[in-house]
Design an enzyme around this catalytic site. Structure first.
Site: not given
Ligand SMILES: *[C@@H]1O[C@H](CO)[C@@H](O)[C@H](O)[C@H]1NC(C)=O
Ligand SMILES: *[C@@H]1O[C@H](CO)[C@@H](O)[C@H](O)[C@H]1NC(C)=O
Ligand SMILES: *[C@@H]1O[C@H](CO)[C@@H](O)[C@H](O)[C@H]1NC(C)=O
Ligand SMILES: *[C@@H]1O[C@H](CO)[C@@H](O)[C@H](O)[C@H]1NC(C)=O
Ligand SMILES: *[C@@H]1O[C@H](CO)[C@@H](O)[C@H](O)[C@H]1NC(C)=O
Ligand SMILES: *[C@@H]1O[C@H](CO)[C@@H](O)[C@H](O)[C@H]1NC(C)=O
Ligand SMILES: *[C@@H]1O[C@H](CO)[C@@H](O)[C@H](O)[C@H]1NC(C)=O
Ligand SMILES: *[C@@H]1O[C@H](CO)[C@@H](O)[C@H](O)[C@H]1NC(C)=O
Length: 830
Positions: A500-501, A503-505, A615
């Site tokens: 995502g904006g 970072g990584k998950v 959001d």
């Protein structure tokens, strides 16, 4: 007096010179040019910049420090002279200019960092503001830089304030304040996503981000009636070999009435262009693309300059123009609008930038006989945000009192004269404030999150007034970095389950076997930091069956890591399209929407302060192993206002396609913005397609618009997910469609609350299950928000429980719903 006269004379001489050069040019009513720090006047292209001493009357500053450099690194440009001296400000200082004619004024600020005595300007950090707008926030100039702004001065005076950031200082090498033609910025521009018209540009302050002469030479102040600089486009081209520069036809450029003027852009700009390198190949299929760096979270005006010096009368060119991925001028034929070699321009306003890059592309249209496309000039201007700022770092001009710009002597004189009573009052006030802070400190546990070893004050004002991350006192969610490494197999790239904006998950397993999702933020992103804190703050305060729960966080080693419960079935979006997961049934989809609506309803009403998610989208609704929906991603959430119950004004954030157009227009945030976004989600769930799909025909691109068109015709079933065709009971679909439509009302006041939405979705589910025996025809007229008082009361009692009861609500809702329906049936029977 004498100086003024001489100056006036000088100005007149300048005007006349200027007029002689550009008969059609614009004559500025106000013009202040200052070569700061300089001991003598400086002439640049027939314009005279006053010496610092002559300009002292405009300035109030606590201390006079003038710096000079002998550096030769800037000798190439015409205005190099201006960079050689600077004025240094160790405290807040202001220039004040009287403006005789209200309207547009250029502000140009020149900076060149050099070292003067103890002042290493490379490390200076400061803000520059007018009375209304922050122009530069915590700014540290690099290299020789000129910053240009276009402000609308309506008050008869313009005050430019330089405020050093704490423990730093400010400086400026030269400064210009010059009237600009009002016609330069018209009130309206075209918007895309959502497409429409942007009104009210006249009220914005603009900052020049890029001004480019396509395929032409550098145009300096000499060759521009408004002393602007236009640079060649070469360095912005993404693939230079896709483009060619056509021969210049500067002499042929015409300015037809009603379109561009020489003030809009000079012939040197219109008379050259960059075009597609399609020579000879009728099958050329590519775009010529330029890229520009911009700051996230701002809107930009993009002005495209066209003048057809490419085609001949017999063979007109048509092409497409894209801003980012939006085709803003499909099958555009410049000469349809005006004649060959006629100059004209088009203005666009972008949505809020969610990417650091703006792309402008031209590409072939199938309408054209042969593939070709061209562009002559381009300007990108940043628009101030809703806080009046052009900087994300600093949102408010330093406290400024109208008329307080006086010289230091006067301020001192005044403060001595302050009545004693006032002083006493001040002391009392300050003491009380201190007490209050102490009390607060005892009732809450403060978790200062340190980034780079500095305390939480680095977060700035946003968190300094009582909303610092604070949690219930037995906060034990902080997880050691080593444990996170272990859980994620050292951030194994093959364990990434989302990007995502922020970072990584990663997928992860804690040592007790608990499955978790680990979201790792980019440590350098300041934006991310505030979202990180918001998310911890929100999720530690709000716990609900339909909100994804936070298991812990880690802020060691500058990391910003959030650890959540693992949601086995991923995002709702992934079950709708773009993957080959099995299609969800209508009942499943309704249950998911109901769950998400519960989560949002709880956010909006579960505490004294409404929380606005900001959001809401299908990618932020997650599904656990039982397909129970939970709302996630609170990074952008904002608490609603306590004082003003109507709105929060804040920079527009959120995801395109889901963004409330009213929020977009008025930049006022209410819970109803979430309701709008949720309405878009409802359609997405029904139609199983992306909310914005630029690959579709134009009227279909925007799902909300497209679906509302069908809903208004009463034929929503025409566009539903093919997997659902024949499987939704018409009443259920009608109720669902009506609910979505209400959510998407233009004005927030016309939209239902999340509680109403929830209620109506439950109803749609009941209609699908055919629990209601009554004639549903009757019920369907019972539109959202028009419930009978009884039902309304009942429903509120049922769905607005106190925060403490909140977690039990879900378990009871099955029971209570049947009561709602019996109530409804009764009230309708009347
Ligand atoms: C500009 O602002 C003024 C007041 O500041 C307001 O009256 C006017 O309606 C605004 N214009 C537009 C087009 O929004
Ligand atoms: C400046 O702003 C005022 C409203 O505040 C507006 O009426 C006027 O048209 C604007 N002028 C220009 C040149 O944009
Ligand atoms: C600038 O203007 C002068 C005449 O005023 C002209 O001779 C010169 O070619 C122009 N330069 C450019 C780059 O357009
Ligand atoms: C235009 O494209 C051709 C190949 O199609 C290439 O050889 C040529 O170098 C390109 N021209 C420029 C200016 O890049
Ligand atoms: C420039 O445009 C002319 C038509 O006006 C065309 O004949 C010529 O090939 C173009 N030059 C380039 C380099 O594309
Ligand atoms: C040009 O760019 C747009 C937007 O990115 C894209 O949709 C389109 O397919 C591109 N056209 C060509 C011919 O590459
Ligand atoms: C910005 O957009 C470009 C092109 O669409 C994309 O490659 C890039 O990853 C985006 N950057 C971010 C930070 O989203
Ligand atoms: C831009 O700043 C002005 C103050 O100059 C403010 O009135 C206006 O509301 C700001 N624009 C937006 C969209 O909020």
């Amino acid at each position: 007096m004498m100086v003024w006269r001489v100056m006036k004379l000088l100005l007149w001489a300048l005007f006349i010179l200027y007029l002689a050069c550009f008969a059609n040019g614009f004559t500025p009513q106000d013009m202040y040019l200052i070569d700061c720090g300089s001991s003598s006047d400086t002439k640049v292209d027939d314009r005279t910049y006053l010496s610092d001493k002559s300009a002292a009357k405009y300035l109030s500053t606590p201390q006079d420090i003038l710096g000079t450099t002998s550096s030769n690194s800037i000798t190439s440009s015409e205005d190099a002279q201006l960079y050689k001296t600077a004025r240094i400000f160790t405290g807040t200082s202001s220039y004040k200019f009287s403006i005789s004619k209200s309207g547009r004024v250029w502000i140009r600020l020149y900076f060149f960092p050099f070292i003067y005595n103890n002042f290493n300007m490379n490390s200076a950090s400061f803000s520059v503001s007018t009375q209304k707008n922050v122009l530069l926030g915590n700014f540290t100039p690099k290299d020789p830089t000129m910053k240009e702004f276009l402000v609308n001065v309506t008050s008869g005076e313009l005050v430019i304030t330089f405020a050093p950031s704490s423990a730093s200082f400010a400086y400026v090498n030269a400064l210009e304040v010059v009237s600009a033609p009002d016609s330069l910025i018209t009130d309206d521009a075209v918007t895309f996503n959502p497409s429409g018209t942007f009104h009210g540009l006249v009220n914005y302050t603009l900052e020049t981000v890029a001004r480019v002469n396509m395929g032409g030479p550098l145009v300096t102040l000499k060759n521009d009636t408004l002393w602007r600089t236009w640079v060649n486009d070469g360095s912005f081209l993404v693939s230079p070999s896709f483009a060619v520069t056509n021969k210049s036809l500067i002499g042929s450029v015409k300015y037809p009435g009603g379109y561009a003027t020489e003030d809009i852009a000079p012939p040197t700009v219109y008379g050259t262009c960059t075009k597609m390198n399609s020579s000879g190949d009728p099958n050329s299929k590519f775009n010529v693309t330029w890229q520009f760096n911009v700051e996230l979270g701002f809107q930009y005006m993009v002005r495209l300059h066209f003048c057809d010096i490419v085609s001949d009368a017999a063979d007109e060119i048509f092409f497409n123009v894209f801003i980012n991925s939006f085709n803003v001028a499909p099958d555009f034929g410049p000469t349809v609008k005006v004649g060959l070699a006629d100059a004209f321009y088009m203005d666009y306003v972008t949505p809020l930038a969610n990417n650091n890059t703006v792309y402008v592309s031209i590409g072939p249209s199938t309408v054209s006989a042969s593939p070709d496309a061209f562009l002559n000039g381009l300007e990108i201007m940043k628009l101030n945000n809703s806080l009046g700022s052009l900087s994300a770092a600093v949102s408010e001009p330093p406290p400024f009192r109208q008329g307080s710009k006086k010289n230091v002597g006067m301020i001192v004189g005044l403060s001595i004269g302050v009545p004693l009573a006032l002083l006493v009052a001040l002391i009392v006030f300050l003491m009380r404030r201190r007490k209050k802070q102490v009390r607060l400190g005892h009732t809450k546990t403060w978790i200062p999150i340190s980034i780079n070893g500095t305390a939480s004050h680095t977060m700035g004002s946003k968190y300094s007034n009582g909303t610092t991350i604070s949690t219930a006192s037995n906060w034990s969610y902080r997880i050691p970095f080593a444990a996170v490494l272990e859980a994620t197999n050292d951030f194994d790239e093959s364990w990434v389950i989302g990007i995502g904006g922020f970072g990584k998950v990663y997928k992860g397993v804690l040592n007790d076997g608990t499955k978790v999702a680990v979201k790792r933020g980019n440590p350098r992103s300041q934006q991310g930091l505030s979202e990180f804190r918001t998310e911890i703050e929100m999720l530690s305060q709000f716990r609900h069956r339909h909100l994804v729960s936070l298991i812990g966080y880690c802020d060691e080693k500058n990391e910003m890591i959030l650890i959540y419960e693992y949601m086995e079935n991923g995002t709702v979006k992934s079950h709708l399209y773009g993957t080959d997961l099995p299609s969800l049934s209508w009942k499943q989809r309704l249950e998911i929407c109901i769950g998400a609506a519960r989560g949002l309803h709880y956010l909006h009403t579960g505490s004294t302060k409404a929380i606005i998610h900001r959001d809401v989208k299908s990618a932020n609704i997650l599904l656990d192993e039982n397909f129970l929906a939970k709302v996630a991603d609170f990074g952008l959430s904002k608490s609603g206002p306590e004082v003003d119950q109507t709105h929060v004004s804040t920079a527009v954030k959120g995801s395109f396609g889901y963004l409330d157009p009213e929020y977009f227009r008025r930049q006022q945030l209410t819970e109803k913005s979430d309701v709008y976004s949720f309405g878009v989600v409802l359609l997405e769930v029904l139609c199983a397609r992306p909310v914005i799909d630029p690959s579709l025909p134009r009227e279909m691109v925007n799902l909300a618009e497209w679906a509302m068109k069908w809903q208004k015709k009463g034929q929503l079933e025409q566009i539903i997910d093919p997997n659902l065709v024949g499987k939704i009971r018409p009443d259920s679909l009608r109720k669902y469609g009506e609910t979505a439509e209400k959510c998407l009302a233009d004005f927030g006041v016309d939209r239902p609350t999340m509680g109403d939405v929830l209620w109506n979705l439950e109803y749609a589910l009941q209609l699908q299950e055919a629990v209601i025996q009554n004639d549903p025809e009757e019920n369907s007229t019972n539109a959202i928000g028009e419930l009978s008082p009884q039902v309304n009361n009942f429903h509120h009692a049922d769905y607005t429980p106190s925060a403490a009861e909140m977690s039990h609500v879900d378990d009871l809702s099955g029971v209570s719903m049947s009561r709602v329906f019996s109530q409804l049936v009764k009230s309708e029977g009347r």
